[in-house]
Design an enzyme around this catalytic site. Structure first.
Site, PDB file in Angstrom:
ATOM      1  N   SER A  47       0.790  -1.233   0.000  1.00 50.68           N
ATOM      2  CA  SER A  47       0.000   0.000   0.000  1.00 50.68           C
ATOM      3  C   SER A  47       0.818   1.278   0.000  1.00 50.68           C
ATOM      4  CB  SER A  47      -0.948   0.005   1.203  1.00 50.68           C
ATOM      5  OG  SER A  47      -2.014  -0.887   0.990  1.00 50.68           O
TER       6      SER A  47
ATOM      7  N   LYS B 248      -0.112   3.694  -2.634  1.00 55.65           N
ATOM      8  CA  LYS B 248      -1.176   4.698  -2.567  1.00 55.65           C
ATOM      9  C   LYS B 248      -0.646   6.135  -2.531  1.00 55.65           C
ATOM     10  CE  LYS B 248      -4.657   1.689  -0.385  1.00 55.65           C
ATOM     11  NZ  LYS B 248      -3.942   0.432  -0.123  1.00 55.65           N
TER      12      LYS B 248
ATOM     13  N   SER C 139      -5.551   3.290   4.690  1.00 54.54           N
ATOM     14  CA  SER C 139      -5.139   2.350   3.647  1.00 54.54           C
ATOM     15  C   SER C 139      -6.328   1.573   3.086  1.00 54.54           C
ATOM     16  CB  SER C 139      -4.075   1.384   4.172  1.00 54.54           C
ATOM     17  OG  SER C 139      -3.218   0.966   3.128  1.00 54.54           O
TER      18      SER C 139
ATOM     19  N   LYS D 195       2.964   6.543   5.450  1.00 51.73           N
ATOM     20  CA  LYS D 195       2.204   5.510   4.738  1.00 51.73           C
ATOM     21  C   LYS D 195       2.749   4.143   5.101  1.00 51.73           C
ATOM     22  CE  LYS D 195      -1.110   4.040   2.417  1.00 51.73           C
ATOM     23  NZ  LYS D 195      -1.193   3.034   3.491  1.00 51.73           N
TER      24      LYS D 195
END
Length: 309
Positions: free
Chosen positions: A85, A88, A142, A249
């Site tokens: 992820s 993203k 997420s 993140k």
């Protein structure tokens, strides 16, 4: 910039001593207990004061002084790996580059459901959310369906969006990076620690990304729910603690292991931290804490080429 590996392996963090209280039938015993890798990482993070060699559980890591570009710590930085992820962040940048209305209502569709990994979501098919809410849920919590919906509602559709992701990666000089989806569920999304430093640095220049990726939590009213639903940040360092974090993140799929990228202030200096393929659930957090203690213990101005991992 790849620093030389001069750190000896630490063999002492696999075990911890536990003392049992004596009773009428037994005396005090000191028993050696084997800890799981993630618990061992936590124990080591708690006792590590930054004075010894820096040992990390993440198999790939890179710490850069964002201001000077100096490499503070490097470990397997040019090895390509799935990034889960962390993807993203690129999804967010490409969406924001299109300057689409953030208050437009978009709908979660069956196309956004994860049939590849079977991950769950609290965003039911048919749920309407604004583009801004989808951005926040994609980065902060997420949410895979949120990231999918952002790409699907791009001019030209999802294929045009993924092409734009790869073009932007090329523009940023991310030569070892390739994207195949907007969520990171596809393990074909690969990069290196060196490339991800470039991506984190670029993402940091988007105020919207800094704001939503560092929010501890957010209540959002979902379709069909009487009360707002509270979504939290997947990075526990954002939710609690005394870190100064400017961007965050996390990522996880089995092929990628546990990943964490951050921009954070340490010893008054802006640092970009990339941690990839950590096997323990909590070990990436332990790694981040060890990195901070190590930098704080040492003279930040004397790091760079003189130390390595």
């Amino acid at each position: 910039m790849q620093a030389k590996n001069i750190t000896p392996k630490n063999k002492s963090n696999k075990y911890a001593l536990a003392k049992y209280k004596p009773n009428s039938k037994a005396s005090t015993h000191r028993v050696k207990l084997r800890l799981s890798p993630q618990k061992a990482a936590i124990v080591y993070a708690d006792v590590y004061d930054g004075s010894g060699p820096l040992e990390l559980a993440s198999s790939k890591a890179l710490v850069i002084n964002q201001l000077t570009g100096e490499t503070i710590f490097a470990k397997n930085t040019n090895q390509s790996t799935p990034i889960a992820s962390v993807t993203k962040l690129m999804t967010a940048m490409v969406m924001l580059d299109a300057h689409l209305p953030m208050d437009d209502l978009l709908y979660i569709s069956d196309e956004d459901v994860d049939y590849l990994k079977g991950t769950r979501s609290r965003l039911a098919v048919g749920s309407p959310l604004s583009r801004g809410e989808l951005l926040q849920l994609a980065l902060m919590s997420s949410e895979n369906r949120a990231a999918s919906a952002l790409g699907r509602n791009y001019p030209g559709g999802i294929n045009a969006f993924i092409s734009a992701m790869n073009r932007k990666a090329e523009d940023l000089g991310m030569k070892s990076t390739r994207f195949y989806d907007t969520t990171g569920l596809d393990s074909s999304n690969v990069s290196t620690a060196e490339d991800l430093v470039k991506m984190v640095n670029a993402a940091y220049h988007y105020p919207e990304i800094r704001q939503v990726s560092t929010a501890a939590s957010q209540e959002i009213t979902l379709y069909g729910r009487e009360n707002p639903v509270n979504f939290v940040n997947t990075n526990s360092l954002v939710r609690g603690g005394d870190w100064v974090i400017g961007l965050s993140k996390t990522g996880f799929i089995n092929e990628a292991g546990r990943c964490l990228v951050m921009q954070a202030e340490i010893s008054g200096q802006p640092m970009i931290i990339v941690l990839l393929n950590s096997s323990g659930k909590l070990s990436r957090i332990g790694d981040a804490n060890r990195i901070r203690k190590w930098i704080e213990h040492n003279d930040a101005g004397s790091l760079g080429e003189n130390v390595s991992g």
